[in-house]
Design an enzyme around this catalytic site. Structure first.
Site, PDB file in Angstrom:
ATOM      1  CG  HIS A 308      -2.064   0.951   1.077  1.00 29.22           C
ATOM      2  ND1 HIS A 308      -1.963   2.287   1.359  1.00 29.22           N
ATOM      3  CD2 HIS A 308      -3.326   0.750   0.626  1.00 29.22           C
ATOM      4  CE1 HIS A 308      -3.115   2.864   1.095  1.00 29.22           C
ATOM      5  NE2 HIS A 308      -3.965   1.953   0.644  1.00 29.22           N
ATOM      6  CG  ASP A 366      -8.683  -4.333  -2.796  1.00 25.33           C
ATOM      7  OD1 ASP A 366      -9.880  -4.224  -2.472  1.00 25.33           O
ATOM      8  OD2 ASP A 366      -8.053  -3.441  -3.375  1.00 25.33           O
TER       9      ASP A 366
HETATM   10  N1  CMC Z   1       4.244  -7.458  -4.758  1.00 27.93           N
HETATM   11  C1  CMC Z   1       5.600  -7.422  -4.896  1.00 27.93           C
HETATM   12  N2  CMC Z   1       6.351  -6.307  -4.747  1.00 27.93           N
HETATM   13  C2  CMC Z   1       5.694  -5.194  -4.420  1.00 27.93           C
HETATM   14  C3  CMC Z   1       4.301  -5.161  -4.234  1.00 27.93           C
HETATM   15  C4  CMC Z   1       3.570  -6.353  -4.407  1.00 27.93           C
HETATM   16  N3  CMC Z   1       2.250  -6.372  -4.253  1.00 27.93           N
HETATM   17  N4  CMC Z   1       3.915  -3.884  -3.916  1.00 27.93           N
HETATM   18  C5  CMC Z   1       5.035  -3.155  -3.896  1.00 27.93           C
HETATM   19  N5  CMC Z   1       6.116  -3.940  -4.192  1.00 27.93           N
HETATM   20  C6  CMC Z   1       7.539  -3.522  -4.227  1.00 27.93           C
HETATM   21  C7  CMC Z   1       7.828  -2.743  -5.505  1.00 27.93           C
HETATM   22  O1  CMC Z   1       8.308  -3.590  -6.532  1.00 27.93           O
HETATM   23  C8  CMC Z   1       8.868  -1.770  -5.034  1.00 27.93           C
HETATM   24  O2  CMC Z   1      10.103  -2.438  -4.996  1.00 27.93           O
HETATM   25  P1  CMC Z   1      11.492  -1.620  -5.270  1.00 27.93           P
HETATM   26  O3  CMC Z   1      11.619  -0.659  -4.125  1.00 27.93           O
HETATM   27  O4  CMC Z   1      12.520  -2.687  -5.257  1.00 27.93           O
HETATM   28  O5  CMC Z   1      11.313  -0.934  -6.570  1.00 27.93           O
HETATM   29  C9  CMC Z   1       8.460  -1.455  -3.599  1.00 27.93           C
HETATM   30  O6  CMC Z   1       7.714  -2.602  -3.158  1.00 27.93           O
HETATM   31  C10 CMC Z   1       7.588  -0.211  -3.458  1.00 27.93           C
HETATM   32  O7  CMC Z   1       6.504  -0.333  -4.379  1.00 27.93           O
HETATM   33  P2  CMC Z   1       5.865   0.865  -5.184  1.00 27.93           P
HETATM   34  O8  CMC Z   1       5.205   0.345  -6.403  1.00 27.93           O
HETATM   35  O9  CMC Z   1       6.888   1.956  -5.352  1.00 27.93           O
HETATM   36  O10 CMC Z   1       4.802   1.363  -4.140  1.00 27.93           O
HETATM   37  P3  CMC Z   1       3.554   2.245  -4.466  1.00 27.93           P
HETATM   38  O11 CMC Z   1       3.242   2.954  -3.228  1.00 27.93           O
HETATM   39  O12 CMC Z   1       3.777   3.065  -5.683  1.00 27.93           O
HETATM   40  O13 CMC Z   1       2.410   1.175  -4.831  1.00 27.93           O
HETATM   41  C11 CMC Z   1       0.622  -0.323  -4.672  1.00 27.93           C
HETATM   42  C12 CMC Z   1       1.420   0.775  -3.978  1.00 27.93           C
HETATM   43  C13 CMC Z   1      -0.627  -0.632  -3.850  1.00 27.93           C
HETATM   44  C14 CMC Z   1       0.162   0.153  -6.054  1.00 27.93           C
HETATM   45  C15 CMC Z   1       1.502  -1.594  -4.804  1.00 27.93           C
HETATM   46  O14 CMC Z   1       1.870  -2.061  -3.525  1.00 27.93           O
HETATM   47  C16 CMC Z   1       0.822  -2.701  -5.606  1.00 27.93           C
HETATM   48  O15 CMC Z   1       0.898  -2.698  -6.834  1.00 27.93           O
HETATM   49  N6  CMC Z   1       0.138  -3.675  -4.912  1.00 27.93           N
HETATM   50  C17 CMC Z   1      -0.589  -4.709  -5.599  1.00 27.93           C
HETATM   51  C18 CMC Z   1      -1.949  -4.180  -6.043  1.00 27.93           C
HETATM   52  C19 CMC Z   1      -2.910  -3.992  -4.888  1.00 27.93           C
HETATM   53  O16 CMC Z   1      -3.072  -4.855  -4.039  1.00 27.93           O
HETATM   54  N7  CMC Z   1      -3.591  -2.837  -4.881  1.00 27.93           N
HETATM   55  C20 CMC Z   1      -4.604  -2.508  -3.882  1.00 27.93           C
HETATM   56  C21 CMC Z   1      -4.174  -1.373  -3.010  1.00 27.93           C
HETATM   57  S1  CMC Z   1      -5.218  -1.157  -1.574  1.00 27.93           S
HETATM   58  C22 CMC Z   1      -6.772  -0.727  -2.153  1.00 27.93           C
HETATM   59  C23 CMC Z   1      -6.831   0.473  -3.033  1.00 27.93           C
HETATM   60  O17 CMC Z   1      -6.005   1.387  -3.010  1.00 27.93           O
HETATM   61  O18 CMC Z   1      -7.778   0.537  -3.781  1.00 27.93           O
END
Ligand code: CMC
Length: 432
Positions: A308, A366
C-alpha cells in the site's frame, strides 16, 4: 494551531527562502510551496504525489506507520464494530454522528431516491452481455448528468445535497441493473422497506418468479465491507474526482471519473485480481513459485492484495475483513474453502519473507474482501463495482469539501520538461 516558518537554502548563500509550514491536527507538518515558483523560480517534483498534500481536508486521517484509520476522528475498528454503512455515510458527509432523528431522516431520503428513471434501463440494452460491469456503471453514472441538470448547480447547497443523496441511493440500483444485464435476467426494482445492503442483495439475487429472502449474515458482511471501503483520503480515485470537479464540471461526471480510476488493478481492481491470482496459483505447492516471481525485479508480476502507498504496517481494514471472512465461510460457504486456505498460507509465507518484511508489504483491504464476495455469491467481475458503491460516499464527501473550500482552485500540475528545446519547423522537403 499556529503555523511555523521553514527556511529553504538555495544553491548559493543569497538564495534563502522562507516558506510556511502548516501544522495539521495529526500527522507530519506540511510545507506550503504555493509561493515557491513565484519567489524562488522552481517547481517541486513528486511523481505519484508521494510527498505532496494536494488539498486541505478534515474527512479521513491515515497513519500508515501505526496502521491507523480515522473517519472524522473515529477509529475504523469502532465504526466497524458499532456503526452501520448508512450512519458512516452521514458521518462522512456531515462531519458528525447523527442523532436518531437525523439518521432516520437521512436513511429515509436515501431509501426514497433508489429508483432509476426507466430510460436508464434502456441504456443497458446498448451494452453487450459480456461488457465489464465497471464500464457499464461508469457510463451510466456519467449519463446521470443528462437527467438531473436542473439540480447540478455546484454553488447551491440544496443542489449539492440532492446530488449526494441521489448518487448514494441510485448507485446500487445501477450496479444491480448492470449485473442483471450481464445475466440476461429481468431487472429487479428496489424495495424501499429494505435497508441499503439488503436491498442491494435483493436486487442482485431475486428473480420475479420466486420469492427471495436475503440472508442476514450476507447483508451484515456487506455492510461491514462498505464501512471499511467508504473513504480513504486522497487516493487515486478520490483525487480523480477532485481533479475533474475542480474545473466546475457536473458532479456526476466527476463521480464517473472516480469509478474509472478505481477500476485499475493497482487500486480497486485488486480485489478481482486477488481471486484471479489465487485461482491461477491453484495449489499450495505452487505458492513459493509465485512469491519468487513477485520478488523478481525482471518479472512484472506482483502479489495482488499486498502493499500500500500509505500503510507500512498491516492495513487495519484487512485485519477486520479477515475476521469476517472466517465467520462468512463458516456459516455460508465452505470453511475449508481451498481459496481461503491458499490466501492464508500465502499471507503466512509472505509475512515471513525478508523481501516483504524489508519493503513493509502487508495484506491490504483487497486481499480478503474478494473471498467474502465470492462466498456471498457475487461474481468476480462485480467485486470492483461493490467497492465503487461504498467509495461513492467518500467521493461525494470530498467533492463537497472541495467545492466549499475557498482555497480550492482548478487542478493544474506543472511538469519537469525533458523534451526538445525550441526549434524551427522544417519543411517536408528539407527533412531527410
Ligand atoms: N508485490 C511485490 N512487490 C511489491 C508489491 C507487491 N504487491 N507492492 C510493492 N512492491 C515492491 C515494488 O516492486 C517496489 O520495490 P522496489 O523498491 O525494489 O522498486 C516497492 O515494493 C515499493 O513499491 P511501489 O510500487 O513503489 O509502491 P507504491 O506505493 O507506488 O504502490 C501499490 C502501492 C498498492 C500500487 C503496490 O503495492 C501494488 O501494486 N500492490 C498490488 C496491487 C494492490 O493490491 N492494490 C490494492 C491497493 S489497496 C486498495 C486500493 O487502493 O484501492
Amino acid at each position: 494551531m499556529s503555523d511555523e516558518h521553514y527556511r529553504l537554502v538555495g544553491p548559493d548563500a543569497n538564495s534563502e527562502l522562507e516558506l510556511v509550514q502548516h501544522k495539521p491536527t495529526q500527522g507530519p507538518n506540511v510545507l506550503d510551496v504555493t509561493k515557491l515558483y513565484r519567489r524562488g523560480g522552481v517547481f517541486t517534483y513528486d511523481p505519484g504525489f508521494a510527498a505532496t498534500a494536494s488539498c486541505t481536508s478534515s474527512i479521513t486521517y491515515i497513519d500508515g506507520e501505526q496502521g491507523l484509520l480515522l473517519y472524522r476522528g473515529y477509529p475504523i475498528e469502532q465504526l466497524a464494530k458499532s456503526s452501520t454503512f448508512i450512519e458512516v455515510a452521514y458521518l462522512l458527509l456531515y462531519g458528525e454522528l447523527p442523532t436518531s432523528d437525523e439518521l432516520e431522516k437521512f436513511e429515509r431520503s436515501i431509501r426514497t431516491h433508489t429508483m432509476l428513471n426507466e430510460s436508464f434501463l434502456r441504456f443497458f440494452n446498448g451494452f453487450h452481455h459480456d461488457a465489464h460491469p465497471m464500464a457499464m456503471v461508469s457510463g451510466v453514472v456519467a449519463s446521470m448528468s443528462a437527467f438531473y441538470h436542473d439540480t447540478t448547480d455546484i454553488h447551491d447547497a440544496g443542489h449539492r445535497d440532492i446530488f449526494a443523496h441521489r448518487i448514494i441511493a441510485k448507485i446500487p440500483t445501477i450496479a444491480a441493473a448492470a449485473y442483471k444485464h450481464s445475466l440476461g435476467q429481468p431487472f429487479v426494482y428496489p424495495q424501499n422497506d429494505l435497508d441499503y445492503c439488503t436491498n442491494l442483495l435483493n436486487m442482485f439475487f431475486a428473480v420475479p418468479p420466486t420469492t427471495y429472502e436475503v440472508d442476514a449474515l450476507s447483508a451484515e458482511a456487506l455492510d461491514l465491507l462498505f464501512i471499511l471501503h467508504a473513504d480513504h483520503e486522497q487516493n487515486c480515485s478520490t483525487s480523480s474526482v477532485r481533479m475533474v470537479g475542480s474545473s466546475g464540471s457536473n458532479p456526476y461526471s466527476a463521480i464517473a471519473a472516480g469509478i474509472s480510476a478505481l477500476w485499475g488493478p493497482a487500486h480497486g481492481g485488486a480485489n478481482e485480481a486477488v481471486i484471479n491470482m489465487l485461482e491461477e496459483i491453484g495449489s499450495p505447492s505452487r505458492l513459493q513459485q509465485y512469491i519468487d516471481r513477485a520478488k523478481d525485479r525482471n518479472d512484472p508480476f506482483r502479489l495482488m492484495g499486498f502493499g500500500h502507498r500509505v500503510y507500512k504496517s498491516y492495513d487495519p481494514r484487512a485485519m477486520i475483513i479477515r475476521k469476517m471472512c472466517h465467520r462468512v465461510l463458516e456459516q455460508l460457504g465452505d470453511k475449508d474453502a481451498p481459496i481461503f486456505e491458499l490466501a492464508t498460507r500465502l499471507e503466512e509465507i509472505a509475512l515471513r519473507d525478508e523481501f516483504f518484511i524489508e519493503k513493509n508489504l502487508y495484506p491490504n483491504v483487497d486481499f480478503y474482501s474478494g473471498i467474502i464476495y465470492q462466498a456471498l455469491g457475487i461474481p468476480k467481475s462485480m467485486f470492483t463495482v461493490m467497492f465503487a458503491i461504498a467509495r461513492c460516499v467518500g467521493w461525494v464527501t470530498h467533492w463537497r469539501e472541495m467545492v466549499r473550500d475557498p482555497e480550492s482552485r482548478i487542478g493544474r500540475p506543472r511538469q519537469l520538461y525533458r523534451g526538445p528545446k525550441q526549434r524551427d519547423y522544417l519543411a517536408l522537403d528539407k527533412r531527410n
